[in-house]
Design an enzyme around this catalytic site. Structure first.
Site, PDB file in Angstrom:
ATOM      1  N   ARG A  33      42.379  45.564  49.617  1.00 34.47           N
ATOM      2  CA  ARG A  33      41.756  44.351  49.052  1.00 34.47           C
ATOM      3  C   ARG A  33      42.745  43.276  48.630  1.00 34.47           C
ATOM      4  NH1 ARG A  33      38.903  46.919  43.869  1.00 34.47           N
ATOM      5  NH2 ARG A  33      39.231  44.990  42.738  1.00 34.47           N
ATOM      6  N   HIS A  34      44.032  43.530  48.809  1.00 31.66           N
ATOM      7  CA  HIS A  34      45.042  42.542  48.406  1.00 31.66           C
ATOM      8  C   HIS A  34      45.849  42.036  49.593  1.00 31.66           C
ATOM      9  CE1 HIS A  34      44.467  44.566  44.438  1.00 31.66           C
ATOM     10  NE2 HIS A  34      44.518  43.309  44.041  1.00 31.66           N
ATOM     11  N   GLU A  69      35.577  42.995  42.698  1.00 31.86           N
ATOM     12  CA  GLU A  69      35.772  41.688  42.071  1.00 31.86           C
ATOM     13  C   GLU A  69      35.890  40.628  43.167  1.00 31.86           C
ATOM     14  OE1 GLU A  69      39.191  41.201  39.389  1.00 31.86           O
ATOM     15  OE2 GLU A  69      39.316  39.113  40.055  1.00 31.86           O
ATOM     16  N   SER A 124      37.313  35.572  39.198  1.00 32.93           N
ATOM     17  CA  SER A 124      37.575  35.547  37.766  1.00 32.93           C
ATOM     18  C   SER A 124      37.381  34.115  37.293  1.00 32.93           C
ATOM     19  CB  SER A 124      39.013  35.958  37.465  1.00 32.93           C
ATOM     20  OG  SER A 124      39.170  37.350  37.608  1.00 32.93           O
ATOM     21  N   ARG A 132      38.250  37.859  50.148  1.00 29.51           N
ATOM     22  CA  ARG A 132      37.436  38.827  49.381  1.00 29.51           C
ATOM     23  C   ARG A 132      35.952  38.587  49.601  1.00 29.51           C
ATOM     24  NH1 ARG A 132      39.519  41.121  44.500  1.00 29.51           N
ATOM     25  NH2 ARG A 132      41.593  41.758  45.162  1.00 29.51           N
TER      26      ARG A 132
HETATM   27  P1  ATP Z   1      42.479  41.866  41.400  1.00 32.93           P
HETATM   28  O1  ATP Z   1      42.166  42.300  39.985  1.00 32.93           O
HETATM   29  O2  ATP Z   1      41.410  42.211  42.377  1.00 32.93           O
HETATM   30  O3  ATP Z   1      43.837  42.242  41.835  1.00 32.93           O
HETATM   31  P2  ATP Z   1      43.137  39.341  40.216  1.00 32.93           P
HETATM   32  O4  ATP Z   1      42.326  39.496  38.980  1.00 32.93           O
HETATM   33  O5  ATP Z   1      44.593  39.552  40.167  1.00 32.93           O
HETATM   34  O6  ATP Z   1      42.496  40.254  41.370  1.00 32.93           O
HETATM   35  P3  ATP Z   1      42.619  36.522  40.106  1.00 32.93           P
HETATM   36  O7  ATP Z   1      43.919  35.984  39.686  1.00 32.93           O
HETATM   37  O8  ATP Z   1      41.537  36.675  39.126  1.00 32.93           O
HETATM   38  O9  ATP Z   1      42.860  37.923  40.855  1.00 32.93           O
HETATM   39  O10 ATP Z   1      42.152  35.648  41.371  1.00 32.93           O
HETATM   40  C1  ATP Z   1      40.816  35.187  41.568  1.00 32.93           C
HETATM   41  C2  ATP Z   1      40.233  35.776  42.841  1.00 32.93           C
HETATM   42  O11 ATP Z   1      41.101  35.590  43.966  1.00 32.93           O
HETATM   43  C3  ATP Z   1      40.045  37.291  42.780  1.00 32.93           C
HETATM   44  O12 ATP Z   1      38.824  37.595  42.149  1.00 32.93           O
HETATM   45  C4  ATP Z   1      40.031  37.656  44.239  1.00 32.93           C
HETATM   46  O13 ATP Z   1      38.786  37.329  44.831  1.00 32.93           O
HETATM   47  C5  ATP Z   1      41.061  36.719  44.826  1.00 32.93           C
HETATM   48  N1  ATP Z   1      42.392  37.346  44.886  1.00 32.93           N
HETATM   49  C6  ATP Z   1      43.286  37.448  43.886  1.00 32.93           C
HETATM   50  N2  ATP Z   1      44.399  38.067  44.268  1.00 32.93           N
HETATM   51  C7  ATP Z   1      44.229  38.371  45.565  1.00 32.93           C
HETATM   52  C8  ATP Z   1      45.049  39.019  46.537  1.00 32.93           C
HETATM   53  N3  ATP Z   1      46.256  39.469  46.231  1.00 32.93           N
HETATM   54  N4  ATP Z   1      44.559  39.162  47.778  1.00 32.93           N
HETATM   55  C9  ATP Z   1      43.321  38.696  48.082  1.00 32.93           C
HETATM   56  N5  ATP Z   1      42.517  38.061  47.224  1.00 32.93           N
HETATM   57  C10 ATP Z   1      42.951  37.908  45.966  1.00 32.93           C
HETATM   58 MG    MG Z   2      40.764  38.473  38.348  1.00 34.76          MG
END
Ligand code: ATP
Ligand code: MG
Length: 426
Positions: A220-221, A349, A352, A400
């Protein structure tokens, strides 16, 4: 003659069609060539012996240009999308011969016969596949629907910088960039900039690339991802959540309308999601009832998964998030809680968000609590000294959301040219 796309050809017309050799078969007196373009597949037939030399040299996926008469189909095959007609070839011109393919394109069990990593090594070949094309046509609609939704809401599209000063919002590893005599970093989000813009433009949005140098290797990342960002002034968390709920519903609805054929290729049926609101404490209680481990100030993967099972096809907003689990810029709610939230959709998720801190003194206090140096955030803090209203917003991952809408397990599958721990090419 002008080119006709395969989905436009009609019986009785002489047409010029161009595309790729989807498959080939033949006997001594007749040759069959299934031709594919972005709109579909049609059967082409030749009984002209003078053309057979060209057929014999052709391999699948070669680019060809064909003229011929469109007739009623004699042989019907599953692979073709133009089931009622076929083309009797008059001329066959090879635009570019394909070499033997490194991955299969047209085979029925294609998903099983190709490893994803190999497909990504040859993404430019993988993009010949109709299911891969379907994913990116749907992602294009997703972006279009987001933009259309935001413009209808009266939001202004903004372009934010991707190279920023070495200080940033914290919480993640960053990629350093040599910027003349200074070291800068690639942006981990447009958070600080979209807030500054919303405090005068009121409603702003952006599709923004983010870079996160985390060494994770998950499904997912990505290390380079795209986010759809939104920020609104004179608003709290509730307002921002309501907008996101409608936005996701709109996106799914538009995909169902515009991409019916692509969804069929992917054998996927969609339902417009409903929206549900729960506090973090309510989710914690629910997880205890289901004996699911859950983080103190964040949701565990298992908790997200369980929410997806309990509330299928639902965007679940988990709000009143513990303050400790949210970044410094999220507005506190009492001593331990915040006006921050996450949205969970189909067990993961997707977003955020939260109400932000618009008061400089409180911002400085929260920066210090998080171990960050307020001096590094001077222009950001100063931006709230000149009449900045309360404001809130969110960021949704493009990849995502695509994977969750389509029920695809690996984020790389829905990323045209993914950048992960091991991949920098193609
Ligand atoms: P996660 O907890 O899933 O690692 P995050 O809380 O670090 O995500 P946020 O900074 O809240 O991520 O980023 C907002 C949104 O961007 C996330 O909800 C997700 O949909 C997307 N996102 C964040 N980081 C990534 C990533 N490394 N790869 C793909 N999508 C991401
Ligand atoms: Mg987040």
């Amino acid at each position: 003659m002008q080119r006709t796309h395969i989905n436009q050809i009609k019986e009785g017309h002489t047409v010029l069609v161009q595309g790729w050799v989807h498959s080939l078969r033949g006997q001594s007196k007749i040759k069959f060539l299934q031709l594919r373009d972005i709109t579909g597949v049609v059967q082409c037939i030749s009984m002209d012996q003078t053309q057979f030399g060209t057929f014999d040299k052709l391999l699948a996926e070669s680019a060809v240009s064909i003229t011929g008469l469109v007739k009623k189909a004699v042989v019907k095959s599953d692979e073709v999308t133009q089931k009622n007609v076929e083309i009797e070839i008059q001329t066959l011109e090879v635009l570019n011969y394909a070499e033997p393919l490194p991955i299969t394109i047209a085979a029925k069990d294609e998903a099983l016969t190709n490893e994803l990593s190999k497909r990504l090594d040859y993404r430019y070949v993988d993009l010949h596949r109709r299911d891969t094309q379907a994913i990116f046509k749907i992602q294009s609609t997703l972006l279009e629907a987001f933009r259309e939704f935001m413009i209808t809401e009266g939001a202004t599209e903004c372009i934010f910088p991707s190279i920023i000063g070495a200080s940033s919002e914290g919480g993640t590893e960053l990629y350093p960039v040599q910027y003349f005599e200074k070291t800068a970093v690639l942006s981990q989000s447009c958070q600080l900039y979209k807030q500054m813009a919303a405090c005068s433009l009121e409603k702003v949005f952006s599709v923004f690339t983010v870079w996160r140098a985390e060494k994770h290797n998950t499904l997912r990342h990505l290390n380079e991802a795209r986010q759809m960002d939104f920020e609104i002034a004179f608003a709290d968390d509730k307002v921002a959540m309501e907008v996101l709920g409608r936005c996701v519903q709109h996106i799914v609805k538009v995909i169902m309308e515009k991409n019916a054929a692509d969804l069929e290729v992917l054998k996927t049926q969609l339902v417009v999601p409903t929206v549900k609101y729960m506090t973090f404490a309510e989710v914690a209680k629910l997880m205890r009832q289901h004996h699911v481990e859950m983080g103190e100030d964040d949701l565990s993967g298992d908790a997200e998964h369980t929410l997806g099972e309990l509330f299928p096809n639902t965007v679940v907003f988990v709000h009143d998030w513990p303050l400790a689990g949210k970044p410094f810029y999220i507005m506190p709610k009492g001593k331990d809680l915040s006006y921050g939230y996450d949205a969970i959709y189909k067990g993961m998720e997707i977003c955020s968000g939260g109400q932000r801190i618009h008061l400089p003194e409180l911002l400085i206090e929260r920066l210090k609590v998080k171990g960050l140096d307020p001096d590094h955030f001077k222009s950001y803090i100063d931006s709230f000294r000149y009449g900045a209203p309360p404001h809130a917003g969110w960021g949704v991952g493009v990849e995502r959301l695509t994977m969750q809408i389509l029920g695809i397990k690996n984020i790389r599958e829905v990323t045209l040219f993914p950048r992960d721990r091991d991949r920098l090419t193609p």
